[in-house]
Each structure stands twice: as C-alpha cells, then as structure tokens.
Design a protein around this motif. Structure first.
Motif, PDB file in Angstrom:
ATOM      1  N   SER A 195     -25.531  -2.826  14.236  1.00  0.00           N
ATOM      2  CA  SER A 195     -25.867  -3.642  13.061  1.00  0.00           C
ATOM      3  C   SER A 195     -27.331  -4.060  13.125  1.00  0.00           C
ATOM      4  O   SER A 195     -27.832  -4.449  14.186  1.00  0.00           O
ATOM      5  N   GLY A 196     -28.012  -3.942  11.979  1.00  0.00           N
ATOM      6  CA  GLY A 196     -29.404  -4.363  11.907  1.00  0.00           C
ATOM      7  C   GLY A 196     -30.406  -3.336  12.396  1.00  0.00           C
ATOM      8  O   GLY A 196     -31.619  -3.587  12.370  1.00  0.00           O
ATOM      9  N   ASP A 197     -29.947  -2.167  12.836  1.00  0.00           N
ATOM     10  CA  ASP A 197     -30.868  -1.138  13.344  1.00  0.00           C
ATOM     11  C   ASP A 197     -31.753  -0.567  12.236  1.00  0.00           C
ATOM     12  O   ASP A 197     -31.350  -0.500  11.060  1.00  0.00           O
ATOM     13  N   TYR A 221     -23.712  -2.986   7.060  1.00  0.00           N
ATOM     14  CA  TYR A 221     -24.131  -3.164   8.455  1.00  0.00           C
ATOM     15  C   TYR A 221     -25.575  -3.637   8.615  1.00  0.00           C
ATOM     16  O   TYR A 221     -26.052  -3.789   9.739  1.00  0.00           O
ATOM     17  N   GLY A 222     -26.247  -3.845   7.520  1.00  0.00           N
ATOM     18  CA  GLY A 222     -27.612  -4.358   7.596  1.00  0.00           C
ATOM     19  C   GLY A 222     -28.618  -3.369   8.153  1.00  0.00           C
ATOM     20  O   GLY A 222     -29.638  -3.771   8.734  1.00  0.00           O
ATOM     21  N   TRP A 223     -28.359  -2.070   7.972  1.00  0.00           N
ATOM     22  CA  TRP A 223     -29.305  -1.070   8.480  1.00  0.00           C
ATOM     23  C   TRP A 223     -30.517  -1.000   7.553  1.00  0.00           C
ATOM     24  O   TRP A 223     -30.412  -1.151   6.331  1.00  0.00           O
ATOM     25  N   LYS A 224     -31.660  -0.732   8.139  1.00  0.00           N
ATOM     26  CA  LYS A 224     -32.885  -0.487   7.384  1.00  0.00           C
ATOM     27  C   LYS A 224     -33.205   1.000   7.510  1.00  0.00           C
ATOM     28  O   LYS A 224     -33.454   1.482   8.607  1.00  0.00           O
ATOM     29  N   LEU A 225     -33.148   1.698   6.384  1.00  0.00           N
ATOM     30  CA  LEU A 225     -33.304   3.152   6.402  1.00  0.00           C
ATOM     31  C   LEU A 225     -34.722   3.569   6.038  1.00  0.00           C
ATOM     32  O   LEU A 225     -35.345   2.976   5.157  1.00  0.00           O
ATOM     33  N   CYS A 257     -33.163   4.503  15.972  1.00  0.00           N
ATOM     34  CA  CYS A 257     -32.469   5.801  15.866  1.00  0.00           C
ATOM     35  C   CYS A 257     -33.226   6.756  14.951  1.00  0.00           C
ATOM     36  O   CYS A 257     -33.907   6.334  14.026  1.00  0.00           O
ATOM     37  N   ILE A 258     -33.047   8.047  15.225  1.00  0.00           N
ATOM     38  CA  ILE A 258     -33.424   9.112  14.293  1.00  0.00           C
ATOM     39  C   ILE A 258     -32.150   9.893  14.014  1.00  0.00           C
ATOM     40  O   ILE A 258     -31.526  10.423  14.940  1.00  0.00           O
ATOM     41  N   ALA A 259     -31.749   9.962  12.757  1.00  0.00           N
ATOM     42  CA  ALA A 259     -30.485  10.607  12.389  1.00  0.00           C
ATOM     43  C   ALA A 259     -30.739  12.008  11.838  1.00  0.00           C
ATOM     44  O   ALA A 259     -31.615  12.212  10.990  1.00  0.00           O
TER      45      ALA A 259
END
Length: 471
Positions: free
Chosen positions: A21-23, A49-53, A126-128
């Motif tokens: 969460s928050g990543d 989840y509060g992700w920043k993309l 992360c790198i997706a």
C-alpha cells in the motif's frame, strides 16, 4: 470477465506481496495489448491501495514512424488517466552498431537502464512488466532448445530485486487470450507491433512455429510448461537454500578469494556440488552466462580428482581454481605461486615436480657408440655435454630477468617474452620449470625450448639426457 481478471491479479499481488500500500509503481507500457491491460488493471486497483503510478515508455527507433506513433499513443493514454509519463527516446540501432550487440539484448539493456532512471527519479519501489503466461512458456521453450539446467526451467521470476527496486510481473499466471479479451470487453485501444510477425527473432519462431507444432500433440502444452516452471521454481528455491547452508558451513573468504576443503566438498551430492561452484562464482561477481556445463564440470572434476599435488585451472582470464593439496581456492586473479628450486642429484635417475605436476627422468651416457646418435627433435627432452656444465644443476621456477639464448637463433631473449609470444597461459608461466647451472645460466625451459649452451658435438665424451614425463 474484467472483474475476474482484476480479482485474479489483485489476489496474486496480495499473496506474493508484489506491491505494498502506498508504493510508487513504474509501469513499462509499450502500447501493446499486454502492457495497456496491465496499466488499466493496476489503475483500477490503485485507488483502493493508494498506489502512485508512473507510465514509462521506450522508443527504440527500430520501426521508424510506427515507433513514434506508439510513443504518442502512450503519452495520450497516460494523459487521459492523468498519470505522469516518461518517454525514453533511444537510438538502439546506433547503439547496436557501436557495440555489435545482439539487437534484442541491446534493446533490453537500454530499456532496463531507462526504467531504473525513471524509478530513481520518482523514488519508486517497483517496476511492473506485462510478461504473461504465454511469454513464460516461450521463455522456457527457448531455454530448452538452447540447452539449460534445472535453474533455467524456473523461467522469469514474478519478482526480482535489482538496484534496490523490485521488478514485478503480475500477469505471469494470466494468458494472452484473457488480456486480449479484457481489452475487447472494455473497448481499450492498443497498438499492433509489426515486428512480432518477423521470424528473424528466435522468440517469434518459437511463438509462431515451435509451440503451435507441439500443441498438435498436447493442446495444453503451454500450460504444461508453466506447471513445470512452477514445480522447478519451488525445487530450485529449496536447493538454493540448501546450497547457501553448505556455503556457510564449508566455504571461507580469505584475501579476496574463496576457500574450501576437498574432503568437505566430496561428501556433497553432485547436485549441491554444481550449485556450490556456481554460488561461489556469483560471490566473485563473475557472470554465469560465461560458464557452460563443461566448464563447471572441469572445476568439479579438479576438486574431486585424487591427487596430492598443486594444480592451477585457468578457466578463463578472470577465473582461476587453485588446488593446493587438500585446499581449493576460487579466485578472479592469477595465482602467485610460491617460487621453488630443487638441486639435480646426478646420482639419482628421476625427480618429481609437484608444482608443475610433472616428473623428470635423466641418465648419464658414456658409450662412444651411443654419443654419435644423440639428439632431440622435440622440447620434451634435452641432451647436454656434461663437461661443459657448471655444476650443480638446479630445476627452479622462473625469476624476473631470466633470459635464454635459444638454440638455432642469435642473441638472447627474456623468458617472460618468450612465454607471451607463445600465448602461454599466465598460470602456466609461473610453474613451468627451468634447468639452470650453478652460474644461473638457463639451459632448458622444460618442455618448451633449449639453449645453445652445452650442445653435444663430435668431441663430447659425457652426455646428460633429461626427459619430461607427464604424470
């Protein structure tokens, strides 16, 4: 279908803890159906989840206007989703010409370097990537065709730490057909990469020809490959942990080299022996792609071989395996072996040189009828006029400044330069014996070249014959 896909990906992310969460997550978006679907799925989950993309795209300049159109498409897509977008405009063809690298390898190197720059800029965790189950099956088949060990059957990992950033693949259990259907049901546009139809690329040959042919015998062949990958992943993980325990127990680091005792190594199962060798080489920061099965086996056989003498195996210019009786050293620099020197006792008939793993046999010839015919056509033995020699004779390792006056040539030459001209391995140069007289005059580089001194002639009365014997 869309709900099922999003739910499946969400469950996998939670189970494998791919994203917290928050990543901050950098998403590699090529513009094709796979990466566009990944962007939409993660965007759908991001608010929960509060992700920043962050959208990242690399224009490799392989396909001219088509590549530019894909870059523009990704920019527009990110804008519609109100996400930051980073575009890497890299002239990969020029880089290939400069480095002579394989095209796909060069593109991958530049792409990953750019993605890490983006991750660093946005402080991402992360790198997706959008690699999916069909990609995984193709990867395993490619490795099988090229030749691989059990670790190669693991395929691409779902997560891997690189430069303090997690590389994640949330789609590895999702098949291409599901992604295409997801895009169709949501009316999501994407680009078609024309290079995917080119059979000059090995992966495309596997995708377009090899797998369809094999599916004639098993319609679920890709699924079977992926089940094999899952099993091998678990078994590989277990063996890696066992190997690490063995490493901690029997391997010690000493002066930038790794040491183990032969007795401890021989007790291990052959599977652990091979893995331990690879683990040690990884600790030396040597790329494992350089070491094929044959080289690993040569190292293993050196350790296992029943012998009580010194030996150096120069695997390549960056790897030396040094066997000193029961101790084995792995090192990335040429061994500096202890200098040695032995006096030649003419009353004896042979002498062993453990440093060079050879034996010398010798004899004195006094018969006049025999003297007329003595000569040597090879460097494996030498005939010397005993009365011209300054005794005692010695066998020793090379010293700085040693020179030889070669038979048949004018002048003298440094022994070191002769070895270099002959492209003799560095490890061998340090152990090859020299026969010298009491004054230090080099008479014979054993097995290599004799000097012009003490040649046998018509007036010779006594001859010393020395012969090299390999153990």
């Amino acid at each position: 279908m869309d709900t099922n896909l999003v739910a499946k990906v969400e469950q996998r992310i939670i189970e494998q803890k791919l994203i917290d969460s928050g990543d901050v997550v950098v998403i590699a978006v090529s513009g094709g159906s796979d990466s566009v679907a990944l962007l939409h799925v993660l965007f759908t989950l991001s608010r929960r989840y509060g992700w920043k993309l962050v959208v990242a795209h690399v224009n490799h300049r392989f396909r001219g206007a088509e590549s530019d159109e894909e870059a523009n498409f990704v920019v527009a897509l990110a804008a519609r989703l109100e996400l930051p977008c980073e575009i890497g405009d890299i002239d990969v063809p020029a880089y290939i010409e400069e480095t002579s690298m394989n095209g796909q390898a060069a593109a991958r190197e530049k792409r990953y370097a750019f993605l890490h720059e983006v991750a660093d800029k946005h402080q991402a965790q992360c790198i997706a990537f959008a690699h999916h189950a069909d990609d995984q099956a193709e990867t395993v088949m490619m490795r099988l065709l090229r030749g691989t060990g059990p670790s190669g059957l693991v395929g691409m990992p779902e997560r891997r730490l690189e430069k303090k950033v997690e590389l994640i693949r949330p789609f590895l259990r999702i098949y291409k057909s599901e992604l295409v259907q997801y895009c169709a049901e949501h009316e999501i546009a994407y680009c078609q990469d024309s290079s995917n139809a080119l059979r000059k690329y090995f992966r495309n040959q596997v995708r377009l020809d090899v797998l369809p042919m094999l599916k004639q015998y098993n319609e679920q062949f890709s699924e079977s490959l992926n089940r094999l990958t899952e099993l091998m992943c678990e078994e590989d993980d277990y063996l890696e942990k066992e190997t690490l325990q063995v490493f901690k127990r029997i391997v010690t680091k000493c002066h930038e080299m790794y040491r183990l005792e032969r007795a401890s190594f021989t007790e291990l199962h052959v599977a652990l022996q091979r893995r331990l060798i690879k683990l040690i080489l990884n600790c030396l920061c040597l790329g494992m792609d350089r070491l094929d099965f044959t080289k690993v086996e040569s190292i293993r056989e050196l350790i296992l071989k029943q012998r009580a003498s010194n030996h150096v195996l120069e695997v390549d210019e960056q790897l030396y395996i040094v066997r000193e009786y029961e101790a084995v050293h792995f090192q990335s620099f040429a061994p500096s072996l202890r200098p040695y020197q032995y006096q030649v006792e003419l009353s004896a008939s042979e002498m062993s040189l453990p440093e060079a793993d050879i034996k010398l046999v010798y004899s004195l010839i006094y018969s006049a009828s025999t003297l007329a015919s003595v000569h040597s056509l090879t460097a494996m033995d030498v005939y010397l006029d005993l009365d011209q020699l300054e005794l005692p004779l010695s066998i020793r390792s090379r010293k700085p400044g040693d020179r030889l006056e070669p038979h048949g040539l004018n002048g003298s030459k440094k022994v070191k330069d002769m070895f270099i001209d002959a492209k003799m391995p560095l490890s061998r140069r340090e152990v090859i014996p020299l026969l010298v007289d009491a004054s230090g005059q080099v008479l014979w580089i054993v097995g290599f070249r004799r000097s012009k001194h003490a040649l046998v002639g018509p007036d010779t009365k006594h001859v010393l014959h020395m012969k090299l014997m390999l153990k």
